[in-house]
Motif scaffolding. Structure first.
Motif, PDB file in Angstrom:
ATOM      1  N   HIS A  39      15.343  99.190 -35.550  1.00 11.05           N
ATOM      2  CA  HIS A  39      16.362  99.696 -34.636  1.00 11.05           C
ATOM      3  C   HIS A  39      15.994 101.148 -34.288  1.00 11.05           C
ATOM      4  O   HIS A  39      15.310 101.806 -35.073  1.00 11.05           O
ATOM      5  CB  HIS A  39      17.728  99.617 -35.336  1.00 11.05           C
ATOM      6  N   CYS A  54      17.523 103.754 -34.697  1.00  6.07           N
ATOM      7  CA  CYS A  54      17.936 104.690 -35.751  1.00  6.07           C
ATOM      8  C   CYS A  54      16.913 104.748 -36.883  1.00  6.07           C
ATOM      9  O   CYS A  54      16.983 105.625 -37.734  1.00  6.07           O
ATOM     10  CB  CYS A  54      19.315 104.309 -36.296  1.00  6.07           C
ATOM     11  N   SER A 101      16.233 102.060 -39.047  1.00  4.87           N
ATOM     12  CA  SER A 101      16.461 101.002 -40.029  1.00  4.87           C
ATOM     13  C   SER A 101      16.011  99.653 -39.470  1.00  4.87           C
ATOM     14  O   SER A 101      16.182  99.370 -38.292  1.00  4.87           O
ATOM     15  CB  SER A 101      17.951 100.935 -40.382  1.00  4.87           C
ATOM     16  N   TRP A 111      19.544  94.468 -41.311  1.00  7.41           N
ATOM     17  CA  TRP A 111      20.786  94.128 -40.634  1.00  7.41           C
ATOM     18  C   TRP A 111      21.583  93.188 -41.525  1.00  7.41           C
ATOM     19  O   TRP A 111      21.021  92.334 -42.199  1.00  7.41           O
ATOM     20  CB  TRP A 111      20.493  93.422 -39.315  1.00  7.41           C
ATOM     21  N   CYS A 135      23.735  96.833 -38.016  1.00  9.81           N
ATOM     22  CA  CYS A 135      22.646  97.667 -38.527  1.00  9.81           C
ATOM     23  C   CYS A 135      23.100  98.371 -39.802  1.00  9.81           C
ATOM     24  O   CYS A 135      24.186  98.961 -39.843  1.00  9.81           O
ATOM     25  CB  CYS A 135      22.242  98.692 -37.471  1.00  9.81           C
ATOM     26  N   LYS A 136      22.276  98.308 -40.849  1.00 14.16           N
ATOM     27  CA  LYS A 136      22.594  98.952 -42.118  1.00 14.16           C
ATOM     28  C   LYS A 136      22.406 100.466 -42.049  1.00 14.16           C
ATOM     29  O   LYS A 136      22.915 101.182 -42.890  1.00 14.16           O
ATOM     30  CB  LYS A 136      21.720  98.389 -43.242  1.00 14.16           C
ATOM     31  N   GLY A 137      21.693 100.943 -41.025  1.00 18.02           N
ATOM     32  CA  GLY A 137      21.462 102.374 -40.892  1.00 18.02           C
ATOM     33  C   GLY A 137      22.593 103.108 -40.194  1.00 18.02           C
ATOM     34  O   GLY A 137      23.115 104.100 -40.686  1.00 18.02           O
ATOM     35  N   CYS A 138      22.999 102.596 -39.014  1.00 17.29           N
ATOM     36  CA  CYS A 138      23.973 103.324 -38.201  1.00 17.29           C
ATOM     37  C   CYS A 138      25.257 102.548 -37.929  1.00 17.29           C
ATOM     38  O   CYS A 138      26.201 103.098 -37.379  1.00 17.29           O
ATOM     39  CB  CYS A 138      23.348 103.733 -36.872  1.00 17.29           C
ATOM     40  N   GLY A 139      25.307 101.255 -38.287  1.00 12.34           N
ATOM     41  CA  GLY A 139      26.515 100.474 -38.092  1.00 12.34           C
ATOM     42  C   GLY A 139      26.654  99.842 -36.721  1.00 12.34           C
ATOM     43  O   GLY A 139      27.689  99.261 -36.414  1.00 12.34           O
ATOM     44  N   HIS A 140      25.614  99.916 -35.886  1.00  6.95           N
ATOM     45  CA  HIS A 140      25.645  99.307 -34.553  1.00  6.95           C
ATOM     46  C   HIS A 140      25.752  97.798 -34.672  1.00  6.95           C
ATOM     47  O   HIS A 140      25.061  97.183 -35.482  1.00  6.95           O
ATOM     48  CB  HIS A 140      24.382  99.695 -33.777  1.00  6.95           C
ATOM     49  N   GLN A 141      26.648  97.183 -33.869  1.00  9.94           N
ATOM     50  CA  GLN A 141      26.828  95.733 -33.893  1.00  9.94           C
ATOM     51  C   GLN A 141      26.087  95.105 -32.730  1.00  9.94           C
ATOM     52  O   GLN A 141      26.056  95.658 -31.632  1.00  9.94           O
ATOM     53  CB  GLN A 141      28.305  95.366 -33.797  1.00  9.94           C
TER      54      GLN A 141
END
Length: 67
Positions: free
Chosen positions: A18, A20, A22, A25, A38-44
């Motif tokens: 991603h 970011c 990461s 997911w 995303c485990k890095g920034c939380g984007h869905q």
């Protein structure tokens, strides 16, 4: 190629990272489409099943009840 069954709560490493940085997911919803976070920034992201299965590299972790 082995068939992998995915469950809600699984953490999957994708082939491409991603923006970011990461590449991990978490699966939040499964069905015709997959909702992954995303485990890095939380984007869905809502992704069709064939595209998800092609983009997934490996299963990183799974909840104990699904093993």
């Amino acid at each position: 190629m082995a068939f992998i069954r995915y469950y809600v709560g699984d953490v999957v490493q994708m082939k491409k990272a991603h923006p970011c940085g990461s590449d991990e997911w978490e699966v939040k919803r499964i069905g015709t489409d997959f909702l992954i976070v995303c485990k890095g920034c939380g984007h869905q992201l809502l992704m069709p099943r064939p595209k998800f299965e092609k983009a997934a590299k490996k299963l990183v972790s799974r909840l104990p009840k699904h093993e």
